[in-house]
Design a protein around this motif. Structure first.
Motif, PDB file in Angstrom:
ATOM      1  N   PHE A 130       2.315  -6.759  32.961  1.00  0.00           N
ATOM      2  CA  PHE A 130       2.112  -7.843  31.797  1.00  0.00           C
ATOM      3  C   PHE A 130       1.825  -7.508  30.459  1.00  0.00           C
ATOM      4  O   PHE A 130       2.410  -7.885  29.761  1.00  0.00           O
ATOM      5  CB  PHE A 130       1.229  -9.250  32.518  1.00  0.00           C
ATOM      6  CG  PHE A 130       1.401 -10.452  31.629  1.00  0.00           C
ATOM      7  CD1 PHE A 130       2.462 -11.037  31.440  1.00  0.00           C
ATOM      8  CD2 PHE A 130       0.151 -10.634  30.689  1.00  0.00           C
ATOM      9  CE1 PHE A 130       2.267 -12.275  30.700  1.00  0.00           C
ATOM     10  CE2 PHE A 130       0.303 -11.585  29.813  1.00  0.00           C
ATOM     11  CZ  PHE A 130       1.162 -12.318  29.945  1.00  0.00           C
ATOM     12  N   ALA A 131       0.758  -6.858  30.511  1.00  0.00           N
ATOM     13  CA  ALA A 131      -0.032  -6.380  29.028  1.00  0.00           C
ATOM     14  C   ALA A 131       1.202  -5.585  28.152  1.00  0.00           C
ATOM     15  O   ALA A 131       1.418  -5.969  27.299  1.00  0.00           O
ATOM     16  CB  ALA A 131      -1.213  -5.808  29.328  1.00  0.00           C
ATOM     17  N   PHE A 132       1.808  -4.661  29.050  1.00  0.00           N
ATOM     18  CA  PHE A 132       2.815  -3.920  28.409  1.00  0.00           C
ATOM     19  C   PHE A 132       3.906  -4.710  28.108  1.00  0.00           C
ATOM     20  O   PHE A 132       4.667  -4.533  26.778  1.00  0.00           O
ATOM     21  CB  PHE A 132       3.065  -2.612  29.089  1.00  0.00           C
ATOM     22  CG  PHE A 132       3.901  -1.550  28.481  1.00  0.00           C
ATOM     23  CD1 PHE A 132       3.250  -0.464  27.980  1.00  0.00           C
ATOM     24  CD2 PHE A 132       5.168  -1.489  28.244  1.00  0.00           C
ATOM     25  CE1 PHE A 132       3.587   0.421  27.330  1.00  0.00           C
ATOM     26  CE2 PHE A 132       5.872  -0.648  27.347  1.00  0.00           C
ATOM     27  CZ  PHE A 132       5.090   0.462  27.170  1.00  0.00           C
ATOM     28  N   GLY A 133       4.511  -5.450  28.772  1.00  0.00           N
ATOM     29  CA  GLY A 133       5.529  -6.233  28.576  1.00  0.00           C
ATOM     30  C   GLY A 133       5.449  -7.358  27.551  1.00  0.00           C
ATOM     31  O   GLY A 133       6.215  -7.461  26.845  1.00  0.00           O
ATOM     32  N   ARG A 134       4.256  -7.867  27.619  1.00  0.00           N
ATOM     33  CA  ARG A 134       4.156  -8.922  26.397  1.00  0.00           C
ATOM     34  C   ARG A 134       3.847  -8.232  25.069  1.00  0.00           C
ATOM     35  O   ARG A 134       4.481  -8.881  24.136  1.00  0.00           O
ATOM     36  CB  ARG A 134       2.762  -9.404  26.812  1.00  0.00           C
ATOM     37  CG  ARG A 134       2.262 -10.568  25.670  1.00  0.00           C
ATOM     38  CD  ARG A 134       1.013 -11.465  26.401  1.00  0.00           C
ATOM     39  NE  ARG A 134      -0.106 -10.460  25.955  1.00  0.00           N
ATOM     40  CZ  ARG A 134      -0.876 -10.393  24.946  1.00  0.00           C
ATOM     41  NH1 ARG A 134      -0.426 -11.133  24.128  1.00  0.00           N
ATOM     42  NH2 ARG A 134      -2.090  -9.637  24.918  1.00  0.00           N
ATOM     43  N   ARG A 135       3.588  -6.987  24.925  1.00  0.00           N
ATOM     44  CA  ARG A 135       3.543  -6.467  23.555  1.00  0.00           C
ATOM     45  C   ARG A 135       4.600  -5.705  23.019  1.00  0.00           C
ATOM     46  O   ARG A 135       5.217  -5.522  21.968  1.00  0.00           O
ATOM     47  CB  ARG A 135       2.339  -5.508  23.696  1.00  0.00           C
ATOM     48  CG  ARG A 135       1.015  -5.921  23.541  1.00  0.00           C
ATOM     49  CD  ARG A 135      -0.025  -4.775  23.840  1.00  0.00           C
ATOM     50  NE  ARG A 135      -1.412  -5.349  23.810  1.00  0.00           N
ATOM     51  CZ  ARG A 135      -2.172  -6.283  24.487  1.00  0.00           C
ATOM     52  NH1 ARG A 135      -1.502  -6.403  25.535  1.00  0.00           N
ATOM     53  NH2 ARG A 135      -3.385  -6.734  24.144  1.00  0.00           N
ATOM     54  N   THR A 136       5.598  -5.256  24.215  1.00  0.00           N
ATOM     55  CA  THR A 136       6.923  -4.820  23.928  1.00  0.00           C
ATOM     56  C   THR A 136       8.092  -5.661  23.868  1.00  0.00           C
ATOM     57  O   THR A 136       9.007  -5.468  23.258  1.00  0.00           O
ATOM     58  CB  THR A 136       7.099  -3.599  24.786  1.00  0.00           C
ATOM     59  OG1 THR A 136       7.261  -4.174  26.121  1.00  0.00           O
ATOM     60  CG2 THR A 136       6.117  -2.542  24.655  1.00  0.00           C
ATOM     61  N   ILE A 137       7.953  -6.785  24.655  1.00  0.00           N
ATOM     62  CA  ILE A 137       9.118  -8.002  24.780  1.00  0.00           C
ATOM     63  C   ILE A 137       8.635  -9.334  24.431  1.00  0.00           C
ATOM     64  O   ILE A 137       8.430  -9.272  23.248  1.00  0.00           O
ATOM     65  CB  ILE A 137       9.605  -7.952  26.229  1.00  0.00           C
ATOM     66  CG1 ILE A 137       9.842  -6.673  26.764  1.00  0.00           C
ATOM     67  CG2 ILE A 137      11.113  -8.626  26.358  1.00  0.00           C
ATOM     68  CD1 ILE A 137      10.143  -6.391  28.322  1.00  0.00           C
ATOM     69  N   ASP A 138       8.285 -10.138  25.383  1.00  0.00           N
ATOM     70  CA  ASP A 138       7.535 -11.437  25.111  1.00  0.00           C
ATOM     71  C   ASP A 138       6.947 -11.677  26.470  1.00  0.00           C
ATOM     72  O   ASP A 138       7.140 -11.005  27.461  1.00  0.00           O
ATOM     73  CB  ASP A 138       8.477 -12.385  24.479  1.00  0.00           C
ATOM     74  CG  ASP A 138       9.752 -12.515  25.600  1.00  0.00           C
ATOM     75  OD1 ASP A 138       9.369 -12.692  26.674  1.00  0.00           O
ATOM     76  OD2 ASP A 138      10.891 -12.732  25.035  1.00  0.00           O
ATOM     77  N   GLU A 139       5.984 -12.794  26.472  1.00  0.00           N
ATOM     78  CA  GLU A 139       5.303 -13.282  27.582  1.00  0.00           C
ATOM     79  C   GLU A 139       5.901 -13.741  28.532  1.00  0.00           C
ATOM     80  O   GLU A 139       5.705 -13.170  29.740  1.00  0.00           O
ATOM     81  CB  GLU A 139       4.393 -14.276  26.907  1.00  0.00           C
ATOM     82  CG  GLU A 139       3.371 -13.831  26.021  1.00  0.00           C
ATOM     83  CD  GLU A 139       2.336 -14.894  25.560  1.00  0.00           C
ATOM     84  OE1 GLU A 139       2.733 -16.179  25.736  1.00  0.00           O
ATOM     85  OE2 GLU A 139       1.420 -14.544  25.350  1.00  0.00           O
ATOM     86  N   ARG A 140       7.216 -14.157  28.449  1.00  0.00           N
ATOM     87  CA  ARG A 140       7.994 -14.835  29.641  1.00  0.00           C
ATOM     88  C   ARG A 140       8.732 -13.469  30.181  1.00  0.00           C
ATOM     89  O   ARG A 140       8.787 -13.528  31.351  1.00  0.00           O
ATOM     90  CB  ARG A 140       9.210 -15.872  28.961  1.00  0.00           C
ATOM     91  CG  ARG A 140       8.417 -17.038  28.407  1.00  0.00           C
ATOM     92  CD  ARG A 140       9.228 -18.081  28.487  1.00  0.00           C
ATOM     93  NE  ARG A 140       8.516 -19.381  28.067  1.00  0.00           N
ATOM     94  CZ  ARG A 140       8.951 -20.508  27.936  1.00  0.00           C
ATOM     95  NH1 ARG A 140      10.337 -20.709  28.514  1.00  0.00           N
ATOM     96  NH2 ARG A 140       8.333 -21.622  27.622  1.00  0.00           N
ATOM     97  N   ALA A 141       9.250 -12.542  29.529  1.00  0.00           N
ATOM     98  CA  ALA A 141       9.968 -11.606  30.113  1.00  0.00           C
ATOM     99  C   ALA A 141       8.850 -10.571  30.697  1.00  0.00           C
ATOM    100  O   ALA A 141       9.089  -9.940  32.004  1.00  0.00           O
ATOM    101  CB  ALA A 141      10.541 -10.770  29.113  1.00  0.00           C
ATOM    102  N   ALA A 142       7.509 -10.735  30.157  1.00  0.00           N
ATOM    103  CA  ALA A 142       6.526  -9.797  30.939  1.00  0.00           C
ATOM    104  C   ALA A 142       6.171 -10.494  32.252  1.00  0.00           C
ATOM    105  O   ALA A 142       5.953  -9.727  33.214  1.00  0.00           O
ATOM    106  CB  ALA A 142       5.263 -10.005  30.133  1.00  0.00           C
TER     107      ALA A 142
END
Length: 847
Positions: A130-142
């Motif tokens: 989640f942390a990586f996805g939130r920083r590279t995409i957005d929270e929902r995609a994470a």
């Protein structure tokens, strides 16, 4: 005027409030969903663990056993015990086993308690995803990436089983996240975490860096550090004062770690050289840390800090390199195919594993093309892609390159990249229109969730069997208590308890248990774990591995043996030979020595059997050297003929000599109908004329000889009519009137001979009958006291080439051993020819 001006302010304030509420609602939705996903995974995996009793996977038992060994080391945590724990095992890094001590101390020592390490590590991995996805995409995609990660079959499997992959996955994700947040190594704290994560990951498993080496190089080059490093090499500038402080710090820290543990260090391969190596690694780490915060110095500080952490085990146990290279690029003791650039499967096996073992065919069809399409469309925009995307794709490429050329392969190698694939898949949905993206996401989740349920709930077993072609497969992706994990397979506690309960303390404290079973359900790992945990008095001998070339000897030496009928393809050749004696040789020595104690029927129709040796003492030494010639003789001569034993404990002697004759019988109960019979008698045991009367009546003695304490006889009878040839030969006062024998004999059998003498002479004489080759080489010989009617034979060894041979005879004085002349033709008289036929191809002497 004031009222007119206050309206816009009020509208702005209302708009801000609504925006804050929307953000709060979004945060609640995102983090609430994340919490539900984590709780769902915790519930599902704990449910599986609670229902499961069969230890799945061979390596899992080894990991559990090592975790228990660390319990003994870390009963008291001191600098000395911590040093011993960190350097204990010669092939496996220690971090995973040390981590298992936490649930052991909190919940007690059990397999389920140890398994909670992987459950906790799954939560860590999901959080890092989640942390990586939130920083590279957005929270929902994470959140979507987290959901997909938890539903992947192998993610669930590695959470439910005691393997290193969850720890490895968490380490890889932490390295990538720290690499992303280091902003090209410009932020020292995140760069230090990057280095420490690599070092700690190496203490989990040596392969952790292969997933992150390319991403790290990408960031290094993108930050312009390659050119800066070249410049620093061309124009080195050393700050000697800083270097002195670094040397001092390295010496002090190493001394604090090394000197209290020097006694243990001296038992390791490098000994006192460890002190020097650790100092050399710490000097550049301290030096870089004391330099100004610049990307290059941050990089080297993090890199050397990681190397120092890893060196605690890797330098101390540098002898691991040989086995590691053999398992990575060699054959690992014959278990793998050695490294080869030309093998096509090197380049196709990982994509195949993704389809067959990680996603399943149905999910692969629905997920992979749709997830890849947006990335393929953006092929021209790769240079402008986000740093996070570069890191993810670099990790996939790094994994593919380094695992493609390794000898060791398997689906577990790809577990650390599953969260990466989930992030990329979730990111791809953003490039579809909203409705198709939602539809795709729903389909992915539904299919993966259905697959997850099939491997979580036993009640869905019938449905899974009917639709198995659609789903992932593999030995790790199983239901908790059906199929390969049916509780009927969990025989280990009962087997070990039976051995303990049946043991007579008068026979000594140890119990020797030989294991000839190696299947997914029953294997040495689970036995080793239980023995270390509860049955330390039992010594387990694994007889299924290639390195145990003397598996048959060790089977005979074992007091207890566990076997299984049916499919034994995972047992190597030496063990298969022993199983052949158990199940396919009812007249061999195994039934004479062992009796079945318990049978365990399995759901697949196979049966395991626990045997106990009832002949001889519980502990058997190796065969005496003086009996080795007997083993060589029987190995060369026995070709399916019956071997009669005077005592049943002689069967032990045969087994200890690594022999496994096809037919073995006790002399007092045997009447074989073979043309050739071997008899083995023991020194000090009187030869019973009544027991051998049938041999004397129907067979011809062809060989006898002592081998230490054992006396071997070979007897044979004719397989075709015997014919008589006149023989008017005189040897002094003895006159041979006729010889009766056969015209042909098969190699491996006996030439029966009858000699009739008109006169036997006035003094005792001996007769020597021989079988000679065309070149005069002696093939067989039998010497007997001369009598008016003689019955004897010549044993023709199985290796004798087919052809025409000559029977010859001489007579000699037993006192002087001087031969008597036989008429005008010298001492040795050629009597007649015998045709030797090729030996039978039966070969059951036990090679």
């Amino acid at each position: 005027m004031d009222s007119r001006m206050s309206a816009p302010v009020e509208l702005t304030s209302t708009h801000s409030e609504e925006r804050r509420l929307a953000i709060n609602r979004s945060a609640v939705l995102v983090y609430g969903s994340l919490l539900l996903i984590v709780l769902f995974n915790l519930w599902g995996n704990l449910y599986w663990i609670r229902r499961n009793v069969v230890l799945v996977g061979r390596d899992a038992g080894g990991h559990l056993t090592r975790a228990l060994q660390y319990v003994e080391i870390l009963q008291r945590v001191t600098p000395q015990t911590l040093f011993e724990a960190l350097t204990y095992h010669g092939y496996r890094p220690p971090a995973f086993y040390i981590a298992a001590q936490i649930p052991y101390r909190l919940l007690g020592r059990s397999m389920d308690a140890a398994q909670l390490v992987n459950v906790a590590l799954l939560v860590v991995s999901l959080g890092l995803t989640f942390a990586f996805g939130r920083r590279t995409i957005d929270e929902r995609a994470a959140v979507m990436a987290v959901l997909l990660t938890g539903l992947f079959p192998m993610t669930a499997a590695m959470t439910r089983l005691f393997y290193l992959e969850n720890f490895q996955t968490a380490a890889v994700l932490l390295i990538l996240l720290a690499l992303l947040l280091s902003q090209g190594f410009a932020r020292r704290g995140w760069t230090m975490l990057w280095g420490m994560s690599i070092g700690a990951g190496l203490l989990v498993k040596w392969s952790v860096p292969i997933y992150t080496v390319l991403p790290s190089l990408v960031v290094f080059c993108q930050a312009g550090l390659f050119r800066e490093q070249l410049e620093a090499v061309r124009h080195p500038r050393v700050q000697w004062r800083v270097l002195l402080f670094a040397l001092t710090g390295a010496l002090v820290l190493t001394a604090l770690w090394y000197l209290p543990n020097r006694q243990r260090a001296l038992t390791l391969p490098l000994g006192d050289a460890l002190f020097v190596v650790w100092v050399v690694l710490l000097i550049p780490a301290f030096y870089a840390l004391m330099r100004p915060r610049r990307p290059l110095t941050n990089f080297w500080a993090g890199a050397f800090l990681g190397m120092t952490i890893a060196s605690v085990w890797y330098v101390a146990r540098i002898d691991f390199l040989g086995p590691l290279l053999d398992s990575t690029y060699g054959t690992y003791g014959g278990n793998y195919r050695a490294f080869s650039l030309g093998r096509l499967t090197n380049y196709t096996r990982n994509p195949q594993y993704l389809v067959t073992h990680h996603f399943g065919p149905l999910a692969s069809i629905l997920l992979l093309p749709a997830a890849l399409l947006p990335w393929l469309r953006r092929r021209r925009g790769w240079r402008s892609a986000r740093v996070g995307a570069w890191l993810l794709w670099g990790s996939l490429l790094s994994t593919y390159i380094f695992t493609a050329f390794a000898s060791q392969d398997g689906e577990r190698n790809l577990v650390p990249i599953l969260p990466i694939l989930a992030i990329l898949a979730a990111d791809s949905l953003r490039h579809y229109p909203r409705r198709p993206a939602v539809a795709l996401g729903v389909v992915w989740v539904m299919v993966l969730a259905a697959q997850w349920a099939l491997f979580t709930f036993d009640q869905l077993g019938a449905l899974h069997q009917r639709t198995a072609a659609l789903w992932a497969r593999g030995e790790f992706v199983v239901r908790p208590a059906s199929g390969a994990t049916d509780p009927s397979y969990w025989i280990q506690p009962d087997v070990l308890e039976t051995i303990r309960a049946s043991h007579d303390p008068a026979n000594g404290p140890r119990r020797i248990f030989g294991m000839l079973v190696n299947s997914i359900e029953v294997h040495r790992g689970s036995f080793n774990y239980l023995i270390l945990e509860r049955y330390p008095e039992i010594d387990l001998i694994t007889l299924t591995e290639r390195e145990n070339q003397d598996a048959w000897v060790k089977t005979v030496r074992s007091e207890w043996v566990l076997t299984k009928d049916g499919d034994n393809h995972d047992v190597d050749h030496p063990g298969l030979r022993a199983l052949t004696e158990v199940y396919q040789n009812p007249d061999g020595i195994f039934p004479l020595l062992f009796t079945p104690v318990k049978r365990y029927p399995f759901p697949d129709g196979e049966t395991a059997t626990l045997w106990r040796r009832v002949v001889g003492p519980p502990y058997l030494p190796r065969a005496p050297e003086g009996l080795r010639p007997l083993g060589d003789a029987l190995r060369a001569w026995l070709r399916g003929q019956t071997l009669l034993l005077g005592r049943e404990d002689q069967a032990l002697t045969l087994g200890l000599l690594d022999l496994a004759p096809q037919r073995v019988m006790l002399l007092d109960a045997a009447r074989p109908d073979d043309p050739t019979v071997f008899v083995l008698l023991h020194r000090g045991v009187a030869r019973d004329p009544a027991a051998l009367a049938w041999l004397d009546a129907d067979y011809y003695p062809a060989y006898d000889g002592w081998f230490d304490s054992e006396f071997l006889e070979i007897w044979g009878r004719p397989e075709e009519p015997m014919t008589t040839t006149p023989g008017p030969h005189r040897f002094g006062g003895a006159a041979l009137s006729s010889i009766t024998t056969v015209a042909a004999v098969q190699a491996g059998n006996v030439v029966p001979i009858e000699l009739a003498w008109d006169t036997t002479g006035e003094t005792p004489l001996k007769v020597s009958v021989r079988l000679l080759s065309a070149t005069g080489e002696k093939v067989a010989q039998m010497d007997r006291d001369l009598a008016s009617a003689m019955r004897l034979g010549l044993f023709v060894p199985p290796a004798t080439p087919a052809g025409s041979y000559t029977l010859a005879l001489s007579v000699y004085d037993p006192t002087t051993l001087q031969p008597l002349p036989g008429g005008d033709r010298g001492a040795l008289i050629e009597l007649r020819s015998v045709e030797v036929l090729e030996a039978s191809q039966v070969d059951t002497e036990g090679k």
